[in-house]
Design an enzyme around this catalytic site. Structure first.
Site, PDB file in Angstrom:
ATOM      1  CG  ASN A  44      42.079  85.757  20.303  1.00  0.00           C
ATOM      2  OD1 ASN A  44      41.907  85.867  19.097  1.00  0.00           O
ATOM      3  ND2 ASN A  44      43.246  85.489  20.835  1.00  0.00           N
ATOM      4  CG  ASN A 103      46.165  82.926  23.873  1.00  0.00           C
ATOM      5  OD1 ASN A 103      45.787  83.050  22.724  1.00  0.00           O
ATOM      6  ND2 ASN A 103      46.837  81.870  24.277  1.00  0.00           N
ATOM      7  NE  ARG A 185      42.354  85.301  13.632  1.00  0.00           N
ATOM      8  CZ  ARG A 185      43.147  85.364  14.701  1.00  0.00           C
ATOM      9  NH1 ARG A 185      42.637  85.261  15.914  1.00  0.00           N
ATOM     10  NH2 ARG A 185      44.440  85.530  14.560  1.00  0.00           N
ATOM     11  CG  HIS A 252      48.967  79.343  20.446  1.00  0.00           C
ATOM     12  ND1 HIS A 252      49.917  79.335  21.439  1.00  0.00           N
ATOM     13  CD2 HIS A 252      48.900  80.635  20.005  1.00  0.00           C
ATOM     14  CE1 HIS A 252      50.398  80.567  21.606  1.00  0.00           C
ATOM     15  NE2 HIS A 252      49.794  81.361  20.744  1.00  0.00           N
TER      16      HIS A 252
END
Length: 275
Positions: A44, A103, A185, A252
């Site tokens: 991230n 976040n 991921r 986002h």
């Protein structure tokens, strides 16, 4: 660097093992990542936290329980569970006071820790934080949350193509997602039990925002498909000592899509608000 980058491990008193990065020296700044299949602190924030370390801060980037290389127990993933784990990590590292950068789910964790232990948090940086309306509203209104839950439950994210499709919802410009991030991921998501997302519980904390006493810097993208940008108004009305940066053509992940602006504005905020 691999799926989680090379970091450190600590075992909390309750037996939970957490993985984290710890780089730089100076005032501690703790980066708290969001939820989502395959998430980790490094994937991230890899374009952000090294810049903070170079600027003279000690940067701590944990993998939340259920994510990254941290333990992934079969349990209920409530907000207090995450806050307890993060608090345990700070205790283990003897960090009495720090800046929290959060976040999404990480923003909700940062808000709750600042409410529970105000003496521990000097400043907050929040990027599209969760916890500002009822859970049902998020699921009914937000396309990204609906698709993320379904894709994870259906096993669609165990390969690069499926993961890239999902991560494309996080950004206004999906081309900014690197193959490295997709691979990081995918490696994590294969280890995540369904309960990590299916049991996640984040209460609506909007009514408690006035209790936050520290300076707050917020960011929100107007094209966010996970947490509605109306949350910025909720925070501005509820908090004192707060300012928000709103961005068009942004989803986002402000810290990915507008990383130079994010890094620059955060560092300026930390310098001016040094306690």
């Amino acid at each position: 660097m691999g799926a989680s980058a090379q970091g450190h491990f600590v075992t909390l008193p309750d037996g939970l093992q957490l993985h984290y990065q710890d780089v730089g020296a100076g005032e501690p700044v703790v980066f708290i990542h969001g939820s989502g299949p395959g998430a980790s602190g490094h994937s991230n924030f890899k374009q952000n936290y090294p810049v903070f370390a170079e600027a003279g801060y000690r940067v701590i980037v944990p993998d939340l329980p259920g994510y990254g290389a941290s333990d992934k127990p079969e349990t209920i993933y409530s907000l207090d569970f995450f806050v307890s784990a993060l608090s345990g990590l700070l205790d283990a590292l003897d960090i009495q006071r720090c800046v929290l950068v959060g976040n999404s789910l990480g923003g909700a964790i940062a808000i709750k820790l600042a409410l529970d232990q105000p003496q521990r948090v000097s400043r907050l940086v929040l990027m599209a934080p969760g916890g500002l309306m009822e859970k049902e509203q998020y699921y009914l209104q937000m396309e990204g949350i609906q698709k993320m839950g379904a894709a994870f439950a259906n096993g669609e994210l165990n390969d690069a193509a499926g993961m890239r499709r999902l991560l494309g919802l996080q950004l206004f410009d999906a081309s900014l997602i690197s193959d490295e991030t997709v691979d990081e991921r995918v490696a994590v998501v294969k280890q995540q039990p369904i309960c990590v997302l299916s049991t996640m519980q984040v209460p609506n904390m909007a009514s408690r925002l006035a209790e936050l006493q520290c300076p707050i810097l917020g960011f929100w993208g107007m094209n966010d498909k996970f947490c509605p940008s109306s949350g910025a108004q909720t925070m501005l009305e509820g908090c004192s000592r707060i300012r928000f940066i709103m961005l068009s053509e942004c989803g986002h992940w402000v810290m990915v899509e507008h990383r130079e602006l994010f890094n620059r504005e955060c560092l300026a905020f930390l310098e001016e608000a040094r306690p």
